[in-house]
Design a protein around this motif. Structure first.
Motif, PDB file in Angstrom:
ATOM      1  N   PHE A  45       0.828  -1.204   0.000  1.00 23.82           N
ATOM      2  CA  PHE A  45       0.000   0.000   0.000  1.00 23.82           C
ATOM      3  C   PHE A  45       0.864   1.256   0.000  1.00 23.82           C
ATOM      4  N   PHE A  46       1.838   1.307   0.892  1.00 30.58           N
ATOM      5  CA  PHE A  46       2.679   2.500   0.968  1.00 30.58           C
ATOM      6  C   PHE A  46       3.564   2.649  -0.263  1.00 30.58           C
ATOM      7  N   ARG A  47       3.938   1.544  -0.873  1.00 30.42           N
ATOM      8  CA  ARG A  47       4.740   1.629  -2.086  1.00 30.42           C
ATOM      9  C   ARG A  47       3.913   2.189  -3.255  1.00 30.42           C
ATOM     10  N   ARG A  48       2.654   1.797  -3.322  1.00 34.55           N
ATOM     11  CA  ARG A  48       1.815   2.238  -4.440  1.00 34.55           C
ATOM     12  C   ARG A  48       1.211   3.611  -4.227  1.00 34.55           C
ATOM     13  N   PHE A  49       0.815   3.897  -3.001  1.00 29.10           N
ATOM     14  CA  PHE A  49       0.108   5.143  -2.746  1.00 29.10           C
ATOM     15  C   PHE A  49       0.938   6.181  -2.003  1.00 29.10           C
ATOM     16  N   GLY A  50       1.791   5.772  -1.101  1.00 31.16           N
ATOM     17  CA  GLY A  50       2.589   6.719  -0.345  1.00 31.16           C
ATOM     18  C   GLY A  50       1.978   7.074   0.987  1.00 31.16           C
ATOM     19  N   SER A  51       0.705   7.449   1.012  1.00 30.02           N
ATOM     20  CA  SER A  51       0.029   7.817   2.248  1.00 30.02           C
ATOM     21  C   SER A  51      -1.474   7.782   2.003  1.00 30.02           C
ATOM     22  N   LYS A  52      -2.223   7.980   3.076  1.00 28.13           N
ATOM     23  CA  LYS A  52      -3.683   8.001   2.950  1.00 28.13           C
ATOM     24  C   LYS A  52      -4.130   9.153   2.057  1.00 28.13           C
ATOM     25  N   ASP A  53      -3.510  10.324   2.220  1.00 30.75           N
ATOM     26  CA  ASP A  53      -3.843  11.464   1.363  1.00 30.75           C
ATOM     27  C   ASP A  53      -3.605  11.140  -0.106  1.00 30.75           C
ATOM     28  N   ASP A  54      -2.512  10.438  -0.376  1.00 30.08           N
ATOM     29  CA  ASP A  54      -2.145  10.165  -1.760  1.00 30.08           C
ATOM     30  C   ASP A  54      -3.133   9.242  -2.455  1.00 30.08           C
ATOM     31  N   VAL A  55      -3.907   8.480  -1.683  1.00 33.82           N
ATOM     32  CA  VAL A  55      -4.966   7.668  -2.287  1.00 33.82           C
ATOM     33  C   VAL A  55      -5.948   8.566  -3.023  1.00 33.82           C
ATOM     34  N   VAL A  56      -6.305   9.654  -2.393  1.00 29.97           N
ATOM     35  CA  VAL A  56      -7.302  10.559  -2.957  1.00 29.97           C
ATOM     36  C   VAL A  56      -6.735  11.341  -4.140  1.00 29.97           C
ATOM     37  N   PHE A  57      -5.453  11.670  -4.069  1.00 27.64           N
ATOM     38  CA  PHE A  57      -4.868  12.557  -5.071  1.00 27.64           C
ATOM     39  C   PHE A  57      -3.932  11.857  -6.054  1.00 27.64           C
ATOM     40  N   ALA A  58      -3.980  10.519  -6.098  1.00 26.96           N
ATOM     41  CA  ALA A  58      -3.086   9.788  -7.010  1.00 26.96           C
ATOM     42  C   ALA A  58      -3.290  10.207  -8.458  1.00 26.96           C
ATOM     43  N   ASP A  59      -4.533  10.381  -8.881  1.00 25.73           N
ATOM     44  CA  ASP A  59      -4.795  10.781 -10.269  1.00 25.73           C
ATOM     45  C   ASP A  59      -4.275  12.187 -10.550  1.00 25.73           C
ATOM     46  N   HIS A  60      -4.333  13.063  -9.559  1.00 23.63           N
ATOM     47  CA  HIS A  60      -3.804  14.415  -9.753  1.00 23.63           C
ATOM     48  C   HIS A  60      -2.287  14.387  -9.924  1.00 23.63           C
ATOM     49  N   ASP A  61      -1.606  13.547  -9.173  1.00 22.22           N
ATOM     50  CA  ASP A  61      -0.154  13.424  -9.338  1.00 22.22           C
ATOM     51  C   ASP A  61       0.182  12.971 -10.757  1.00 22.22           C
TER      52      ASP A  61
END
Length: 225
Positions: free
Chosen positions: A44-60
């Motif tokens: 999970f942390f490798r793919r997303f980085g953090s809980k916030d990054d789950v929400v903003f992965a598409d923006h990145d």
């Protein structure tokens, strides 16, 4: 800019965002989120980085692609901006369910709205940097930052109109709006002569017996602003 060049699979992002929407952002731990989408904590942390990054992965991902598109484009500047901005919208709407869940999460979660503002400024910086690189000599100092912010505002307006059911084809609506917007800046970006000088037509009625000098004087008087 340090945006990721790739994003987790859309289905895992959607499942994670759905879990956050159902259980509450603050009440959900990263460990619980990893379990909900069928990942180990390390994956999970490798793919997303953090809980916030789950929400903003598409923006990145969208930011990375936007920057690459503007760096590599061979289009005229105004067309490059229209195309790249519309591509951002298409990417963010590639999974309609995730887009709607993300919108609802940010609506009820102040911490995510703060993060959204940071993301917005990152988009503006990418646009502004590109505009300053391609603008014509003599472009007003305010043009790049104003247009950069306006591109983001137009994008967000189309996105929200789609989320609220006001439009069906957000990409087409945004393209039309962006062509109108960038048209206001075309002379500073694409070059050219800019707006044409006003053409004035004068219909003169004069005494046939008057001298040529008298006629010219009358015409000159009418042409004065």
């Amino acid at each position: 800019m340090s945006a990721r060049a790739s994003a987790p699979p859309p289905e895992s992002s959607t499942a994670a965002i759905r879990h956050l929407a159902e259980r509450g952002y603050e009440a959900t731990t990263a460990e619980a989120l990893a379990a909900a989408v069928g990942m180990s904590r390390s994956t999970f942390f490798r793919r997303f980085g953090s809980k916030d990054d789950v929400v903003f992965a598409d923006h990145d991902l969208a930011l990375a692609r936007l920057e690459a598109a503007l760096d590599e484009t061979s289009l005229a500047p105004t067309e490059a901006l229209v195309t790249a901005t519309t591509d951002v919208l298409r990417l963010l709407l590639r999974d309609p369910e995730a887009a709607r869940l993300r919108f609802e999460l940010m609506r009820v979660t102040p911490a995510l709205r703060d993060r959204e503002l940071v993301i917005t400024h990152r988009y503006e910086r990418v646009f502004t940097r590109y505009i300053r690189e391609v603008q014509q000599p003599g472009t007003p100092a305010w043009a790049a930052s104003t247009l950069g912010a306006s591109l983001v505002a137009a994008h967000n307006a189309s996105l929200r109109a789609w989320l609220r059911g006001r439009i069906d084809d957000a990409a087409s609506a945004l393209t039309r709006d962006l062509r109108d917007l960038t048209g206001l800046y075309r002379r500073w970006l694409d070059g050219g002569d800019g707006p044409q000088e006003e053409t004035r037509v004068l219909v003169a009625v004069y005494d046939a017996a008057a001298s040529p000098d008298r006629v010219l004087d009358e015409v000159a008087q009418r042409l004065r602003p």
